[in-house]
Motif scaffolding. Sequence first.
Motif, PDB file in Angstrom:
ATOM      1  N   ILE A   1      40.014 -23.343 -17.429  1.00 53.76           N
ATOM      2  CA  ILE A   1      41.525 -23.349 -17.986  1.00 53.76           C
ATOM      3  C   ILE A   1      41.609 -24.686 -19.640  1.00 53.76           C
ATOM      4  CG2 ILE A   1      42.476 -23.136 -16.543  1.00 53.76           C
ATOM      5  CD1 ILE A   1      42.581 -25.927 -14.950  1.00 53.76           C
ATOM      6  N   ASN A   2      41.130 -25.777 -19.343  1.00 49.35           N
ATOM      7  CA  ASN A   2      40.600 -26.397 -20.457  1.00 49.35           C
ATOM      8  C   ASN A   2      39.280 -27.092 -20.554  1.00 49.35           C
ATOM      9  OD1 ASN A   2      40.363 -28.878 -18.385  1.00 49.35           O
ATOM     10  ND2 ASN A   2      42.352 -28.783 -18.801  1.00 49.35           N
ATOM     11  N   LEU A   3      38.979 -27.611 -21.855  1.00 46.44           N
ATOM     12  CA  LEU A   3      37.357 -28.422 -21.874  1.00 46.44           C
ATOM     13  C   LEU A   3      36.966 -29.386 -20.170  1.00 46.44           C
ATOM     14  CD1 LEU A   3      35.648 -28.337 -23.939  1.00 46.44           C
ATOM     15  CD2 LEU A   3      36.467 -30.367 -24.660  1.00 46.44           C
ATOM     16  N   GLU A   4      38.548 -29.779 -20.280  1.00 45.46           N
ATOM     17  CA  GLU A   4      37.459 -30.616 -19.186  1.00 45.46           C
ATOM     18  C   GLU A   4      37.127 -29.918 -18.060  1.00 45.46           C
ATOM     19  OE1 GLU A   4      40.711 -33.650 -17.290  1.00 45.46           O
ATOM     20  OE2 GLU A   4      40.233 -34.732 -18.990  1.00 45.46           O
ATOM     21  N   ASP A   5      37.467 -28.794 -17.344  1.00 43.97           N
ATOM     22  CA  ASP A   5      37.321 -27.670 -16.721  1.00 43.97           C
ATOM     23  C   ASP A   5      36.331 -26.928 -17.226  1.00 43.97           C
ATOM     24  OD1 ASP A   5      37.293 -26.164 -14.632  1.00 43.97           O
ATOM     25  OD2 ASP A   5      38.741 -24.529 -15.209  1.00 43.97           O
ATOM     26  N   LEU A   6      35.756 -26.477 -18.010  1.00 38.89           N
ATOM     27  CA  LEU A   6      34.722 -26.006 -19.126  1.00 38.89           C
ATOM     28  C   LEU A   6      33.509 -27.147 -18.482  1.00 38.89           C
ATOM     29  CD1 LEU A   6      33.089 -24.477 -20.023  1.00 38.89           C
ATOM     30  CD2 LEU A   6      33.358 -25.657 -22.228  1.00 38.89           C
ATOM     31  N   LEU A   7      33.737 -28.569 -18.707  1.00 38.63           N
ATOM     32  CA  LEU A   7      32.258 -29.818 -18.852  1.00 38.63           C
ATOM     33  C   LEU A   7      32.721 -29.846 -17.107  1.00 38.63           C
ATOM     34  CD1 LEU A   7      33.369 -32.532 -21.809  1.00 38.63           C
ATOM     35  CD2 LEU A   7      31.937 -30.126 -21.487  1.00 38.63           C
ATOM     36  N   ALA A   8      32.813 -29.838 -15.945  1.00 38.68           N
ATOM     37  CA  ALA A   8      33.312 -29.711 -15.097  1.00 38.68           C
ATOM     38  C   ALA A   8      32.279 -28.452 -14.724  1.00 38.68           C
ATOM     39  CB  ALA A   8      34.634 -29.810 -14.011  1.00 38.68           C
ATOM     40  N   ALA A   9      32.736 -27.395 -15.005  1.00 37.12           N
ATOM     41  CA  ALA A   9      31.308 -26.388 -14.479  1.00 37.12           C
ATOM     42  C   ALA A   9      30.358 -26.271 -14.724  1.00 37.12           C
ATOM     43  CB  ALA A   9      31.753 -24.977 -14.947  1.00 37.12           C
ATOM     44  N   ASP A  10      29.980 -27.056 -16.116  1.00 42.02           N
ATOM     45  CA  ASP A  10      28.668 -27.640 -16.344  1.00 42.02           C
ATOM     46  C   ASP A  10      28.167 -28.692 -15.378  1.00 42.02           C
ATOM     47  OD1 ASP A  10      27.106 -27.469 -19.293  1.00 42.02           O
ATOM     48  OD2 ASP A  10      27.488 -29.803 -18.386  1.00 42.02           O
ATOM     49  N   ALA A  11      28.506 -29.050 -15.800  1.00 37.56           N
ATOM     50  CA  ALA A  11      27.876 -30.834 -14.134  1.00 37.56           C
ATOM     51  C   ALA A  11      27.787 -29.724 -13.149  1.00 37.56           C
ATOM     52  CB  ALA A  11      29.223 -31.350 -14.226  1.00 37.56           C
ATOM     53  N   GLU A  12      28.235 -29.046 -12.632  1.00 39.53           N
ATOM     54  CA  GLU A  12      28.389 -28.445 -11.422  1.00 39.53           C
ATOM     55  C   GLU A  12      26.860 -27.140 -11.555  1.00 39.53           C
ATOM     56  OE1 GLU A  12      31.274 -26.108  -9.995  1.00 39.53           O
ATOM     57  OE2 GLU A  12      30.133 -25.296  -8.326  1.00 39.53           O
ATOM     58  N   ALA A  13      26.907 -26.212 -12.382  1.00 37.67           N
ATOM     59  CA  ALA A  13      25.978 -26.034 -12.409  1.00 37.67           C
ATOM     60  C   ALA A  13      24.484 -26.682 -12.929  1.00 37.67           C
ATOM     61  CB  ALA A  13      26.381 -24.861 -14.211  1.00 37.67           C
ATOM     62  N   ARG A  14      25.008 -27.940 -13.369  1.00 38.20           N
ATOM     63  CA  ARG A  14      23.660 -28.846 -13.747  1.00 38.20           C
ATOM     64  C   ARG A  14      23.127 -28.857 -12.050  1.00 38.20           C
ATOM     65  NH1 ARG A  14      22.201 -30.318 -19.027  1.00 38.20           N
ATOM     66  NH2 ARG A  14      24.002 -29.413 -19.960  1.00 38.20           N
ATOM     67  N   ARG A  15      24.081 -29.609 -11.056  1.00 38.47           N
ATOM     68  CA  ARG A  15      23.495 -30.055 -10.191  1.00 38.47           C
ATOM     69  C   ARG A  15      22.950 -28.791  -9.551  1.00 38.47           C
ATOM     70  NH1 ARG A  15      28.977 -32.591 -10.045  1.00 38.47           N
ATOM     71  NH2 ARG A  15      29.841 -31.251  -8.654  1.00 38.47           N
ATOM     72  N   ILE A  16      23.915 -27.473  -9.134  1.00 36.39           N
ATOM     73  CA  ILE A  16      22.734 -26.578  -8.845  1.00 36.39           C
ATOM     74  C   ILE A  16      21.708 -26.426  -9.083  1.00 36.39           C
ATOM     75  CG2 ILE A  16      23.015 -24.128  -8.402  1.00 36.39           C
ATOM     76  CD1 ILE A  16      26.342 -23.970  -8.400  1.00 36.39           C
ATOM     77  N   ALA A  17      21.131 -26.610 -10.529  1.00 35.23           N
ATOM     78  CA  ALA A  17      20.109 -26.109 -11.172  1.00 35.23           C
ATOM     79  C   ALA A  17      18.828 -27.098 -10.974  1.00 35.23           C
ATOM     80  CB  ALA A  17      20.517 -26.103 -12.788  1.00 35.23           C
ATOM     81  N   SER A  18      19.271 -28.825 -10.981  1.00 33.18           N
ATOM     82  CA  SER A  18      18.552 -29.867 -11.071  1.00 33.18           C
ATOM     83  C   SER A  18      17.921 -28.880  -8.998  1.00 33.18           C
ATOM     84  CB  SER A  18      18.759 -30.864 -10.681  1.00 33.18           C
ATOM     85  OG  SER A  18      19.508 -31.133 -11.483  1.00 33.18           O
ATOM     86  N   THR A  19      18.764 -28.842  -8.336  1.00 34.16           N
ATOM     87  CA  THR A  19      18.569 -29.117  -6.291  1.00 34.16           C
ATOM     88  C   THR A  19      17.877 -27.417  -6.103  1.00 34.16           C
ATOM     89  OG1 THR A  19      21.018 -29.909  -6.311  1.00 34.16           O
ATOM     90  CG2 THR A  19      19.396 -29.060  -4.315  1.00 34.16           C
ATOM     91  N   HIS A  20      17.781 -26.521  -6.947  1.00 44.02           N
ATOM     92  CA  HIS A  20      17.135 -25.285  -6.979  1.00 44.02           C
ATOM     93  C   HIS A  20      15.532 -25.707  -7.590  1.00 44.02           C
ATOM     94  CE1 HIS A  20      15.965 -21.168  -5.979  1.00 44.02           C
ATOM     95  NE2 HIS A  20      15.893 -21.224  -7.204  1.00 44.02           N
ATOM     96  N   ALA A  21      15.620 -26.872  -8.901  1.00 46.05           N
ATOM     97  CA  ALA A  21      14.421 -26.724  -9.403  1.00 46.05           C
ATOM     98  C   ALA A  21      13.707 -27.637  -8.232  1.00 46.05           C
ATOM     99  CB  ALA A  21      14.251 -26.960 -10.102  1.00 46.05           C
ATOM    100  N   GLU A  22      14.426 -28.785  -8.254  1.00 46.92           N
ATOM    101  CA  GLU A  22      12.769 -29.100  -6.901  1.00 46.92           C
ATOM    102  C   GLU A  22      12.874 -28.297  -5.863  1.00 46.92           C
ATOM    103  OE1 GLU A  22      15.294 -32.927  -4.922  1.00 46.92           O
ATOM    104  OE2 GLU A  22      15.719 -33.070  -7.241  1.00 46.92           O
ATOM    105  N   THR A  23      13.224 -27.183  -5.232  1.00 52.05           N
ATOM    106  CA  THR A  23      12.894 -26.283  -3.947  1.00 52.05           C
ATOM    107  C   THR A  23      11.447 -25.956  -4.950  1.00 52.05           C
ATOM    108  OG1 THR A  23      13.841 -24.284  -4.753  1.00 52.05           O
ATOM    109  CG2 THR A  23      15.054 -26.493  -3.459  1.00 52.05           C
ATOM    110  N   LEU A  24      11.182 -25.150  -6.155  1.00 49.02           N
ATOM    111  CA  LEU A  24      10.363 -24.973  -7.003  1.00 49.02           C
ATOM    112  C   LEU A  24       8.844 -25.940  -7.434  1.00 49.02           C
ATOM    113  CD1 LEU A  24      12.426 -22.465  -9.410  1.00 49.02           C
ATOM    114  CD2 LEU A  24      11.326 -21.889  -6.811  1.00 49.02           C
ATOM    115  N   THR A  25       9.153 -27.041  -6.685  1.00 50.51           N
ATOM    116  CA  THR A  25       8.619 -28.210  -7.860  1.00 50.51           C
ATOM    117  C   THR A  25       6.808 -27.735  -7.451  1.00 50.51           C
ATOM    118  OG1 THR A  25       9.876 -29.871  -7.283  1.00 50.51           O
ATOM    119  CG2 THR A  25       7.283 -30.495  -7.568  1.00 50.51           C
ATOM    120  N   LEU A  26       6.241 -27.915  -8.252  1.00 48.56           N
ATOM    121  CA  LEU A  26       4.530 -27.535  -8.580  1.00 48.56           C
ATOM    122  C   LEU A  26       3.816 -28.549  -7.608  1.00 48.56           C
ATOM    123  CD1 LEU A  26       4.037 -26.829 -12.036  1.00 48.56           C
ATOM    124  CD2 LEU A  26       4.570 -25.213 -10.292  1.00 48.56           C
ATOM    125  N   SER A  27       3.029 -28.001  -6.488  1.00 49.57           N
ATOM    126  CA  SER A  27       2.388 -29.740  -5.724  1.00 49.57           C
ATOM    127  C   SER A  27       0.780 -30.087  -6.176  1.00 49.57           C
ATOM    128  CB  SER A  27       1.703 -28.559  -4.442  1.00 49.57           C
ATOM    129  OG  SER A  27       1.436 -27.230  -4.789  1.00 49.57           O
TER     130      SER A  27
END
Length: 389
Positions: free
Chosen positions: A363-389
């Motif tokens: 709806i506005n820039l703040e909302d977009l930046l919140a989505a950006d932050a949420e996507a980063r959290r999801i991606a970071s958590t997922h990347a951790e599950t893929l961590t190379l041993s």
Amino acid sequence: MSASRNVVLLGATGSIGENALRILRAHPDKLRLVGASAHRNGDALLAIAKEFDLQRICLTDEDARHEAANKLPNGLKLLGGTEGLDELASTETADVVLVAVVGTAGLSPTLAALSSGKDVALANKEALVTGGKFVVETAEANGACILPTDSEHNAVFQCLGGGPAKQVEKIILTASGGPFLDWSSDRMAKVSPEEALQHPNWSMGPKITVDSATMANKGLEIIEARWLFDMSPEQIEVVIHPQSIVHSLVQFVDGSLIAQLSPPSMTFAIQHALLFPERAPGVDDTVSFTDPLSLDFQPPDVERFPCLRLAREALAEGGVSPATFNAANEVAVAAFLENRIGFPSIAHTIEHSLESMKNREPINLEDLLAADAEARRIASTHAETLTLS
Ligand code: NDP
Ligand code: MG
């Protein structure tokens, strides 16, 4: 162009920044640097400030800014943080702001520059991919121009020649295909950051070099083109062109194709954007036809390069999906460069993030930046599950 044009350069110590400085040195009668930024590289930024006699610079990293503050010569103002970058982007005397910082960090100063009516030479593609709608609206509302500086988009800008958009059938973005163009998926599964950082044609910063190897770069560029040229996704095609000499093409309704050619150096696009509509001698050698020259074209393989497919899906979904694609890619590329995840995990992380995010129209820039932050959290958590041993 009568008087010289005042330029603010954001990301002066990067690959685009260095090329831009070569152009500024070559055309002191036409272009004058009035401000520059870096993130951590304080010494290089101070050297640029000295060479170009600057009065304002910005270091976005806090520690780097504190360190540089002790070395400031008289008369040089040092700004800091995102607010400092926005302030520099709105410098009163500036005519054009070249945004060459890497990643989503480019969005805020792009909006700040456009809001204060400055033209923006936009090399940073992540700003448009994340906030295209807001960027374009801000430019229009303030009568400011976005001058495409990514080489493909600058090529399209040149080919369009200001003619009516309705005469354009489609635009065709060229892609080198990166270092793994002919590699099997199995072979690509094991590539190291060092291998991904060896681009066959272009010398660029690390993030975009990895983006070129996954072809996420071309995916980002499809979305970038959608906003720059107001094209539908179907009107934006990608073709592999390994020599990187044809930088893109425009097909008109009568079937004619117009292409822009120059050697694989960003100076051609940067100079065109900074001097537009004027032209001046370039700083690099031109294409030579004294030796045989072959130009090859082939369709891209979306099976081996899934980031291309994912970018198209994100664009078709709209809403915050392009921002999610971009954010997840930034997180995954950083993890890959730190040897935490493998090369195919970049695409997996993007796909997972797109599937997990609940899409919505920001709806506005703040909302977009919140989505950006949420996507980063999801991606970071997922990347951790893929961590190379
Ligand atoms: P580089 O990594 O070489 O340079 C990035 C620049 O941005 C440096 O000046 C760096 O400062 C600064 N920077 C890094 N992180 C931040 C941050 N968080 N906030 C503010 N500034 C930051 O990148 P490139 O020059 O390769 O690319 C810049 C942009 O241009 C990217 O968006 C890329 O996609 C786009 N682009 C690049 C092309 C190329 O040929 N390189 C071609 C087309 C587009 P410091 O040195 O202090 O870290
Ligand atoms: Mg490009």
